[in-house]
Structure formats: C-alpha cells, structure tokens
Design a protein around this motif. Structure first.
Motif, PDB file in Angstrom:
ATOM      1  N   GLY A 176       0.903  -1.182   0.051  1.00 43.19           N
ATOM      2  CA  GLY A 176       0.475   0.055   0.030  1.00 43.19           C
ATOM      3  C   GLY A 176       0.498   1.504   0.157  1.00 43.19           C
ATOM      4  O   GLY A 176       2.631   0.496  -0.671  1.00 43.19           O
ATOM      5  N   THR A 177       0.307   2.333   0.640  1.00 45.78           N
ATOM      6  CA  THR A 177       0.812   3.313   0.731  1.00 45.78           C
ATOM      7  C   THR A 177       1.838   3.567   2.122  1.00 45.78           C
ATOM      8  O   THR A 177       0.932   3.424   2.947  1.00 45.78           O
ATOM      9  N   TRP A 178       2.944   4.499   1.412  1.00 45.69           N
ATOM     10  CA  TRP A 178       3.794   5.168   3.328  1.00 45.69           C
ATOM     11  C   TRP A 178       2.986   5.686   3.583  1.00 45.69           C
ATOM     12  O   TRP A 178       2.858   7.127   2.896  1.00 45.69           O
ATOM     13  N   ASP A 179       3.005   5.554   5.303  1.00 48.68           N
ATOM     14  CA  ASP A 179       2.534   6.913   5.961  1.00 48.68           C
ATOM     15  C   ASP A 179       3.652   7.608   6.591  1.00 48.68           C
ATOM     16  O   ASP A 179       4.131   6.786   7.462  1.00 48.68           O
ATOM     17  N   GLU A 180       3.954   8.717   6.975  1.00 47.60           N
ATOM     18  CA  GLU A 180       5.139   9.437   7.259  1.00 47.60           C
ATOM     19  C   GLU A 180       4.836   9.344   8.694  1.00 47.60           C
ATOM     20  O   GLU A 180       6.199   9.160   9.653  1.00 47.60           O
ATOM     21  N   LEU A 181       4.074  10.060   8.698  1.00 48.97           N
ATOM     22  CA  LEU A 181       3.121  10.130  10.190  1.00 48.97           C
ATOM     23  C   LEU A 181       3.380   9.054  11.250  1.00 48.97           C
ATOM     24  O   LEU A 181       4.350   9.424  12.214  1.00 48.97           O
ATOM     25  N   THR A 182       2.907   7.811  10.933  1.00 45.52           N
ATOM     26  CA  THR A 182       2.970   6.528  11.601  1.00 45.52           C
ATOM     27  C   THR A 182       3.865   5.652  10.905  1.00 45.52           C
ATOM     28  O   THR A 182       4.951   4.711  11.966  1.00 45.52           O
TER      29      THR A 182
END
Length: 146
Positions: free
Chosen positions: A126-132
């Motif tokens: 999926g997509t990388w989440d910088e926050l988590t």
C-alpha cells in the motif's frame, strides 16, 4: 530442522532466513536486512504441524528493492521452498492471499489447528505514511506443505 533459506522461483526470491521474536510492543519483529526474511522463532518451524510465519520487507531503500516487493504476484498453486539446517528442502504451495489493515487482529496468521503444516509469508503493502512510519496494508500469503 531450523529454516536457513527461502526460495520462491516465480518471483526470484532466494533469501537467507534470520530468526526474530517479539518487539517491545508485542509485535513480530522484522528482518534487519531488506534482502533477508525473518522467521518467527516463537512459533512453528516450517514443515512442523501448525503455522510457520516468515516476514520480509516491502518497498525501496537506497535505490534497491526489498525481498518481498513482488510477493503480491503469487497465486494459488505457486511453489515456495524452505531449506533447513539439515539440508532438507520443504515444499509449500500457495493457497491464498489476504490483505489486512495494520491494526487488524491477524492472530490467525500465527496458528492453525487442522493438524497440517502451513507457511504464512507476511509483508507490507500500500501507501507509505510518514506520520506513522508504516504502510497502509499488510499482505499475507498462505501456503500449505506439499
């Protein structure tokens, strides 16, 4: 025997197996190297009755792809092999793929009670989440011993 190497011909995986247990927050640890895979040593060994679990990284780091970047391409009937420390090669055949939310209860991935031998491969997707600092999905490929 203890797992030493994982090979998946369809997606050109030939990886060394690291051994991991749990992180401080109680989740399965991951391999230290993006080219290696990690066997959950608190569970079953590949080939034993129950579910053996092996994780591998997904994504790109320093311009290089990770070991399980193409895991999503596996389909029912594809073959996976685990070589153990005694030189024995244990064959598995893919049964199905499932996607999970990172916070979903995936405890079923780590156990089975049907008296058979399973190998479950886990990676991110999926997509990388910088926050988590994590991807939006988990992909699990379920395989059964031949």
């Amino acid at each position: 025997g203890l797992p030493m190497r994982l090979t998946i011909p369809k997606i050109n995986v030939d990886a060394i197996v690291e051994y991991v247990s749990l992180t401080l927050d109680g989740t399965m640890d991951v391999p230290s190297n993006q080219d290696d895979v990690a066997w959950y040593e608190l569970g079953q060994s590949p080939g034993e009755k129950g579910s053996a679990v092996i994780a591998g990284h997904y994504g790109w780091k320093d311009g290089k792809s990770s070991v399980f970047n193409n895991l999503y391409k596996l389909r029912k009937g594809d073959l996976i092999y685990v070589e153990d420390d005694k030189g024995m090669t244990i064959p598995f055949v893919v049964r199905e793929n499932r996607r999970y939310d990172p916070n979903a209860d995936a405890s079923g991935v780590f156990s089975s009670n049907d008296g058979k031998s399973h190998l479950n491969l886990i990676t991110c997707e999926g997509t990388w989440d910088e926050l988590t600092q994590q991807y939006s999905k988990r992909l699990v490929v379920f395989a059964d011993r031949l």
